[in-house]
Structures are given as structure tokens and as C-alpha cells.
Scaffold this motif. Sequence first.
Motif, PDB file in Angstrom:
ATOM      1  N   ALA A  29       0.857  -1.192   0.000  1.00  0.00           N
ATOM      2  CA  ALA A  29       0.000   0.000   0.000  1.00  0.00           C
ATOM      3  C   ALA A  29       0.889   1.238   0.000  1.00  0.00           C
ATOM      4  CB  ALA A  29      -0.892   0.005   1.227  1.00  0.00           C
ATOM      5  N   PRO A  30       0.310   2.390  -0.330  1.00  0.00           N
ATOM      6  CA  PRO A  30       1.101   3.620  -0.226  1.00  0.00           C
ATOM      7  C   PRO A  30       1.526   3.862   1.224  1.00  0.00           C
ATOM      8  CG  PRO A  30      -0.889   4.024  -1.493  1.00  0.00           C
ATOM      9  CD  PRO A  30      -1.012   2.654  -0.894  1.00  0.00           C
ATOM     10  N   VAL A  31       2.680   4.433   1.390  1.00  0.00           N
ATOM     11  CA  VAL A  31       3.212   4.760   2.710  1.00  0.00           C
ATOM     12  C   VAL A  31       2.352   5.847   3.344  1.00  0.00           C
ATOM     13  CG1 VAL A  31       5.167   5.939   3.805  1.00  0.00           C
ATOM     14  CG2 VAL A  31       5.579   4.141   2.154  1.00  0.00           C
ATOM     15  N   LYS A  32       2.123   5.743   4.648  1.00  0.00           N
ATOM     16  CA  LYS A  32       1.517   6.837   5.404  1.00  0.00           C
ATOM     17  C   LYS A  32       2.671   7.666   5.948  1.00  0.00           C
ATOM     18  CE  LYS A  32      -2.977   5.716   5.940  1.00  0.00           C
ATOM     19  NZ  LYS A  32      -4.172   6.401   6.260  1.00  0.00           N
ATOM     20  N   PHE A  33       2.725   8.937   5.570  1.00  0.00           N
ATOM     21  CA  PHE A  33       3.803   9.820   6.010  1.00  0.00           C
ATOM     22  C   PHE A  33       3.178  11.033   6.676  1.00  0.00           C
ATOM     23  CE2 PHE A  33       7.085  13.088   5.362  1.00  0.00           C
ATOM     24  CZ  PHE A  33       8.162  12.439   5.930  1.00  0.00           C
ATOM     25  N   LEU A  34       3.489  11.237   7.937  1.00  0.00           N
ATOM     26  CA  LEU A  34       2.906  12.315   8.737  1.00  0.00           C
ATOM     27  C   LEU A  34       1.379  12.245   8.726  1.00  0.00           C
ATOM     28  CD1 LEU A  34       5.257  15.262   7.714  1.00  0.00           C
ATOM     29  CD2 LEU A  34       5.436  13.778   9.720  1.00  0.00           C
ATOM     30  N   GLY A  35       0.855  11.018   8.764  1.00  0.00           N
ATOM     31  CA  GLY A  35      -0.575  10.798   8.863  1.00  0.00           C
ATOM     32  C   GLY A  35      -1.350  10.772   7.561  1.00  0.00           C
ATOM     33  N   SER A  36      -0.692  11.026   6.433  1.00  0.00           N
ATOM     34  CA  SER A  36      -1.379  11.031   5.138  1.00  0.00           C
ATOM     35  C   SER A  36      -0.686  10.094   4.167  1.00  0.00           C
ATOM     36  CB  SER A  36      -1.375  12.438   4.542  1.00  0.00           C
ATOM     37  OG  SER A  36      -2.038  13.336   5.386  1.00  0.00           O
ATOM     38  N   PRO A  37      -1.443   9.506   3.247  1.00  0.00           N
ATOM     39  CA  PRO A  37      -0.812   8.665   2.228  1.00  0.00           C
ATOM     40  C   PRO A  37       0.142   9.490   1.363  1.00  0.00           C
ATOM     41  CG  PRO A  37      -3.198   8.390   2.202  1.00  0.00           C
ATOM     42  CD  PRO A  37      -2.895   9.535   3.102  1.00  0.00           C
ATOM     43  N   ALA A  38       1.299   8.934   1.080  1.00  0.00           N
ATOM     44  CA  ALA A  38       2.319   9.623   0.269  1.00  0.00           C
ATOM     45  C   ALA A  38       2.018   9.398  -1.206  1.00  0.00           C
ATOM     46  CB  ALA A  38       3.712   9.141   0.641  1.00  0.00           C
ATOM     47  N   ILE A  39       0.972  10.064  -1.693  1.00  0.00           N
ATOM     48  CA  ILE A  39       0.566   9.952  -3.096  1.00  0.00           C
ATOM     49  C   ILE A  39       0.357  11.345  -3.675  1.00  0.00           C
ATOM     50  CG2 ILE A  39      -0.495   7.671  -2.860  1.00  0.00           C
ATOM     51  CD1 ILE A  39      -3.193   9.035  -2.659  1.00  0.00           C
ATOM     52  N   GLY A  40       0.383  11.446  -5.008  1.00  0.00           N
ATOM     53  CA  GLY A  40       0.176  12.730  -5.666  1.00  0.00           C
ATOM     54  C   GLY A  40       1.309  13.708  -5.433  1.00  0.00           C
ATOM     55  N   LEU A  41       2.525  13.185  -5.363  1.00  0.00           N
ATOM     56  CA  LEU A  41       3.706  13.984  -5.036  1.00  0.00           C
ATOM     57  C   LEU A  41       4.497  14.332  -6.292  1.00  0.00           C
ATOM     58  CD1 LEU A  41       4.943  11.632  -2.187  1.00  0.00           C
ATOM     59  CD2 LEU A  41       3.595  13.730  -1.888  1.00  0.00           C
ATOM     60  N   THR A  42       5.399  15.307  -6.148  1.00  0.00           N
ATOM     61  CA  THR A  42       6.393  15.511  -7.191  1.00  0.00           C
ATOM     62  C   THR A  42       7.426  14.392  -7.038  1.00  0.00           C
ATOM     63  OG1 THR A  42       7.838  16.880  -5.829  1.00  0.00           O
ATOM     64  CG2 THR A  42       6.119  18.028  -7.100  1.00  0.00           C
ATOM     65  N   GLU A  43       8.166  14.137  -8.078  1.00  0.00           N
ATOM     66  CA  GLU A  43       9.199  13.093  -7.995  1.00  0.00           C
ATOM     67  C   GLU A  43      10.214  13.441  -6.910  1.00  0.00           C
ATOM     68  OE1 GLU A  43      12.400  10.668 -10.775  1.00  0.00           O
ATOM     69  OE2 GLU A  43      11.383  12.423 -11.608  1.00  0.00           O
ATOM     70  N   GLU A  44      10.590  14.700  -6.831  1.00  0.00           N
ATOM     71  CA  GLU A  44      11.567  15.131  -5.831  1.00  0.00           C
ATOM     72  C   GLU A  44      11.068  14.883  -4.411  1.00  0.00           C
ATOM     73  OE1 GLU A  44      14.022  19.112  -4.413  1.00  0.00           O
ATOM     74  OE2 GLU A  44      12.666  19.253  -6.114  1.00  0.00           O
ATOM     75  N   ARG A  45       9.803  15.237  -4.147  1.00  0.00           N
ATOM     76  CA  ARG A  45       9.251  15.043  -2.797  1.00  0.00           C
ATOM     77  C   ARG A  45       9.133  13.556  -2.476  1.00  0.00           C
ATOM     78  NH1 ARG A  45       9.684  15.881   2.065  1.00  0.00           N
ATOM     79  NH2 ARG A  45       7.801  15.853   3.310  1.00  0.00           N
TER      80      ARG A  45
END
Length: 57
Positions: A29-45
Motif C-alpha cells: 500500500a502507499p506509505v503513510k507519512f505524517l498521517g497522510s498517504p504519500a501519493i500525488g507527489l512531485t518526484e523530488e518530494r
Amino acid sequence: MTELTPDLPCYVITVGTRGWMVWDRQSKAPVKFLGSPAIGLTEERAREIREELLAGT
């Protein structure tokens, strides 16, 4: 439970339909990072989050 081989990273970045995400191979599954799924990010982030997660393991 399936064990990961040592040479495969637990966290990987991949591109989805709405941007980049950090994927957890263990939970499948997508990682939860700071309480939110780590999706819809820039490649750098996505790379930054992955590096932070790997540094903490």
C-alpha cells in the motif's frame, strides 16, 4: 507472510495517474507519512520521503 529479499528496498517510488507515490512493498500500500498517504507527489518530494523513511530503519 512473505519475506522480502534483502537486496530489495522496502520503500519504492513509482508514478501513478495523479503524480508520484511512495509504495511500501511489505504492506502492499502507499506509505503513510505524517498521517497522510504519500501519493500525488512531485518526484523530488517522493524521493525525499523515501530517503527519510530509509534513514529511520
